[in-house]
Design a protein around this motif. Structure first.
Motif, PDB file in Angstrom:
ATOM      1  N   THR A  85      74.067  13.521 -30.784  1.00  0.00           N
ATOM      2  CA  THR A  85      73.462  12.995 -29.564  1.00  0.00           C
ATOM      3  C   THR A  85      72.476  14.023 -29.022  1.00  0.00           C
ATOM      4  O   THR A  85      72.720  15.230 -29.104  1.00  0.00           O
ATOM      5  N   ASP A  95      69.114  12.366 -23.240  1.00  0.00           N
ATOM      6  CA  ASP A  95      68.738  11.094 -23.874  1.00  0.00           C
ATOM      7  C   ASP A  95      67.618  10.370 -23.142  1.00  0.00           C
ATOM      8  O   ASP A  95      67.177   9.303 -23.570  1.00  0.00           O
ATOM      9  N   GLY A 105      67.409   8.429 -20.810  1.00  0.00           N
ATOM     10  CA  GLY A 105      67.670   7.042 -20.474  1.00  0.00           C
ATOM     11  C   GLY A 105      67.812   6.106 -21.661  1.00  0.00           C
ATOM     12  O   GLY A 105      68.044   4.919 -21.487  1.00  0.00           O
ATOM     13  N   PHE A 106      67.678   6.623 -22.874  1.00  0.00           N
ATOM     14  CA  PHE A 106      67.834   5.790 -24.072  1.00  0.00           C
ATOM     15  C   PHE A 106      69.315   5.506 -24.324  1.00  0.00           C
ATOM     16  O   PHE A 106      70.152   6.367 -24.077  1.00  0.00           O
ATOM     17  N   ALA A 107      69.624   4.336 -24.835  1.00  0.00           N
ATOM     18  CA  ALA A 107      70.967   4.030 -25.317  1.00  0.00           C
ATOM     19  C   ALA A 107      70.948   4.316 -26.820  1.00  0.00           C
ATOM     20  O   ALA A 107      70.623   3.462 -27.635  1.00  0.00           O
ATOM     21  N   VAL A 108      71.241   5.537 -27.203  1.00  0.00           N
ATOM     22  CA  VAL A 108      71.137   5.987 -28.589  1.00  0.00           C
ATOM     23  C   VAL A 108      72.249   5.350 -29.424  1.00  0.00           C
ATOM     24  O   VAL A 108      73.421   5.419 -29.064  1.00  0.00           O
ATOM     25  N   ASP A 109      71.873   4.729 -30.557  1.00  0.00           N
ATOM     26  CA  ASP A 109      72.876   4.094 -31.413  1.00  0.00           C
ATOM     27  C   ASP A 109      72.824   4.567 -32.862  1.00  0.00           C
ATOM     28  O   ASP A 109      73.627   4.163 -33.686  1.00  0.00           O
TER      29      ASP A 109
END
Length: 146
Positions: free
Chosen positions: A118, A122, A124-128
């Motif tokens: 991670t 981030d 504000g990104f929803a890292v997947d």
């Protein structure tokens, strides 16, 4: 693989065309293939006839784009190498690339679940997913490099 490909396409809401099934079948057992390698495996025609189930070069790129957007295939783009395609998707694995011969090997993610890394911030990104490429020289090339 032909029937499995048809099922995968339908599950993603895509039409099961001969061209899409051919690309998925050509990738089966041949991870990290380039478009040129797929062309030779499938037998891409200079001018294809969709009615006959043949595939043009532009048609191949369209199919690859459709399959990647549907997440049925994954694209990797090692620096200095053409885009490569593989069927292994959704498991957040990484790659080793040999600087000498260009060989590419999969490396399973060993830290938890996706994404296995991670970012510190981030933004504000929803890292997947995390994509890592390690560069080095494979065992076969090391003796040749001295």
């Amino acid at each position: 693989m032909e029937q499995r490909a048809a099922g995968l396409l339908r599950a993603k809401g895509l039409r099961s065309t001969a061209q899409r099934r051919a690309v998925l079948s050509a990738l089966d057992g041949h991870p990290h293939s380039t478009a040129a390698e797929l062309e030779s495996r499938i037998g891409v025609a200079a001018e294809a006839s969709p009615a006959a189930g043949s595939l043009s070069r532009q048609g191949l790129y369209n199919v690859l784009d459709d399959l990647a957007r549907a997440r049925l295939i994954r694209c990797i783009e090692p620096a200095g190498s053409p885009t490569r395609y593989e069927l292994r998707v959704g498991d957040n694995h990484h790659h080793l690339v040999c600087r000498s011969c260009g060989r590419i090997e999969d490396v399973d993610c060993t830290v938890g679940h996706a994404p296995c890394l991670t970012p510190e911030n981030d933004r504000g990104f929803a890292v997947d997913e995390a994509e890592i490429i390690w560069w080095g020289v494979c065992a076969s090339c090391r003796p040749a490099r001295g």
